[in-house]
Scaffold this active site. Structure first.
Site, PDB file in Angstrom:
ATOM      1  N   VAL A  11       0.794  -1.316   0.051  1.00 48.94           N
ATOM      2  CA  VAL A  11       0.028   0.016  -0.058  1.00 48.94           C
ATOM      3  C   VAL A  11       0.744   1.025  -0.066  1.00 48.94           C
ATOM      4  CG1 VAL A  11      -1.869   1.354   1.215  1.00 48.94           C
ATOM      5  CG2 VAL A  11      -1.854  -1.299   1.190  1.00 48.94           C
ATOM      6  N   LYS A 199     -12.880  -5.235  10.933  1.00 50.81           N
ATOM      7  CA  LYS A 199     -13.481  -4.142  10.171  1.00 50.81           C
ATOM      8  C   LYS A 199     -14.583  -4.011  10.862  1.00 50.81           C
ATOM      9  CE  LYS A 199     -10.442  -5.345   6.201  1.00 50.81           C
ATOM     10  NZ  LYS A 199     -10.788  -6.220   4.847  1.00 50.81           N
TER      11      LYS A 199
END
Length: 397
Positions: A11, A199
Site C-alpha cells: 500500500v 473491520k
C-alpha cells in the site's frame, strides 16, 4: 502540503506512485500540490525510483516541521501505534489503512488528534478502495443506522465462491487462493474471521458512536464449512458468505462475524471472488450497498490518497470522525441475536423436530439432513441438546 510515508510495502508503494502519477489532478482537487517527502523503510530498495527519499529513523519525519501529513502503512499495533502517536503529538495529520490499529486504538488516536488540532483519517481500513466510512460518517448523518452488514474479506469470499460455484473442498480452495496470492502463507486472520471482525468493529464504532473492543466480539470463520454445506445452500437457492455485522437492538448493539446463508435474491449474495460489499440500513434512506475491490495495492492506496486530499482541502477543521471509547457496555452477546438458522445433522428429522420444533427441510445430501429453523438464537440451539454438525444464521433484510 508535504507528505511522509511510513512503510513501503504494497500500500505504501502504491500511495507513492499515485502521488507521482496523478500529481496534477491531485493538486487541482486538493487546492494545492501534495509533495512527497520522506519514506520510512526497514530495508534498502536499491534502484527504486524513490530510493533517495528513504530514511530508517522516524525522527527524521517527526522533527521535520515542513512535513504536515504522515501516511502509516506498516500494519499491526506496535511500531505503527508509536509512529501515529508521535506524529499526532507533533500536530501532524495522520492517514492510515491499518484496520487493527483503528479497531483497537481508534478512540485514543482520535482523542489525540483532537487535542493537538490535527486529523486522523482511515477510509482505507475497511473495504480497500470502496468509499464506505465517509458516507457512513457524513452522508448518512440524518439516519439512525439500524444495520451494517458486509462481506469484508476478499480471501474468504474467493474461497467460498470456489466451494459454491465449482464444488471445491475448503482445503483445495484455500490452496488455490494462496497460489494466486489472495491468501497469506498463514491465512488465520482471514479464514478465522479476525480480519473481518476488526473491520466490523470500525463500522460499528462509526455507526453507533462507541468503540467496540475486538477482543469482545464473536468471530467465527469459514474453516468448518464443507462442500456439503455448499450443496445444501445451492439446493435452497442460497449462497454462503462470511459476514461482519453490526446490528442495533434494544439495549445495545450486536457485533459479530460468522458464515451466513443468504438468499440469492439479496444483493450481497451476488458478490463473488475477491470483491467486498457493505450494506447499510438507515431509518430514512432504507438500504444502500457499497461494492467494489476490497483490497489490492492501488484500490487501497486510492482510498489513502483520497483522505490526503480531504485533509489538504480542509486542514484546519476539527477531527471529522469521532466516537467514544466506552463501547463495551453496549455490546450484546452475539449468541442471543435472533435469526432463522440452517442446521445440518446426521440425526433423524423426527428426533431433531422433537427438540427444535418444526424445521423446513431441504432434500437430503449424502444421507445427511439439513433445513431451516423458525426464529431462534444460537444459544438456544447450543443448549437444546440436538446433535447438530453445523449451524449458520440466515441473513434476511
Amino acid at each position: 502540503m508535504k507528505i511522509a510515508i511510513a512503510g513501503y510495502g504494497t500500500v505504501g508503494g502504491g500511495v507513492a506512485r499515485i502521488l507521482e502519477k496523478n500529481a496534477q489532478t491531485i493538486a487541482r482537487r486538493a487546492g494545492q500540490p501534495l509533495e512527497l517527502g520522506a519514506i520510512l523503510v526497514r530495508r534498502d530498495f536499491p534502484g527504486d525510483p524513490f530510493e533517495s527519499r528513504m530514511v530508517r529513523d522516524f525522527s527524521a519525519i517527526e522533527n521535520d516541521d515542513a512535513t504536515q501529513l504522515v501516511v502509516e502503512t506498516i500494519g499491526g499495533c506496535g511500531v505503527a501505534l508509536d509512529i501515529c502517536t508521535r506524529a499526532l503529538r507533533r500536530g501532524k495529520h495522520v492517514v492510515t489503512a491499518n484496520k487493527q490499529l483503528v479497531a483497537e486504538h481508534g478512540a485514543e488516536l482520535i482523542a489525540l488528534a483532537q487535542r493537538h488540532g490535527c486529523q486522523f483519517l482511515f477510509e482505507a481500513s475497511v473495504g480497500g478502495g470502496i468509499p464506505v466510512l465517509h458516507p457512513l460518517n457524513e452522508c448518512l448523518d440524518a439516519n439512525i443506522i439500524t444495520d451494517v452488514t458486509g462481506i469484508l474479506n476478499g480471501t474468504t469470499n474467493y474461497i467460498l465462491t470456489q466451494m459454491l460455484e465449482n464444488g471445491a473442498e475448503y482445503a483445495d480452495a484455500l490452496a488455490q487462493a494462496q497460489q494466486l496470492g489472495y491468501a497469506e502463507a498463514d491465512p488465520t486472520a482471514d479464514v478465522e474471521g479476525i480480519d473481518a471482525g476488526r473491520k466490523a468493529c470500525i463500522l460499528a464504532d462509526i455507526a453507533y458512536g462507541r468503540q467496540i473492543p475486538p477482543e469482545r466480539v464473536s468471530m467465527r470463520g469459514i474453516s468448518g464449512i464443507t462442500a456439503l454445506d455448499a450443496r445444501f445452500a445451492a439446493a435452497a437457492g442460497m449462497k454462503i458468505k462470511l459476514l461482519g455485522r453490526a446490528v442495533r437492538a434494544p439495549g445495545g448493539v450486536y457485533v459479530f462475524v460468522c458464515p451466513h446463508f443468504i438468499p440469492q435474491t439479496q444483493m450481497l449474495a451476488c458478490v463473488g471472488d475477491v470483491f467486498n460489499a457493505v450494506s447499510v440500513s438507515g431509518s430514512e434512506v432504507g438500504n444502500v450497498v457499497f461494492y467494489g475491490p476490497g483490497a489490492g495495492r492501488f484500490p487501497t492506496a486510492s482510498a489513502v490518497v483520497g483522505d490526503l486530499i480531504d485533509i489538504a482541502r480542509n486542514p484546519n477543521r476539527p477531527q471529522p470522525v469521532c466516537w467514544e471509547p466506552d463501547g463495551a457496555a453496549a455490546l450484546l452477546d452475539a449468541d442471543d441475536h435472533p435469526a432463522r438458522f440452517f442446521v445440518r445433522s446426521r440425526d433423524t428429522r423426527e428426533a431433531l423436530e422433537q427438540v427444535l420444533g418444526k424445521i423446513d427441510w431441504l432434500p437430503e445430501q449424502e444421507g445427511v439432513n439439513g433445513g431451516f429453523t423458525a426464529e431462534t438464537t444460537r444459544r438456544a440451539l447450543d443448549e437444546s441438546g440436538a446433535a447438530l454438525d453445523a449451524v449458520y444464521p440466515v441473513y434476511e433484510l
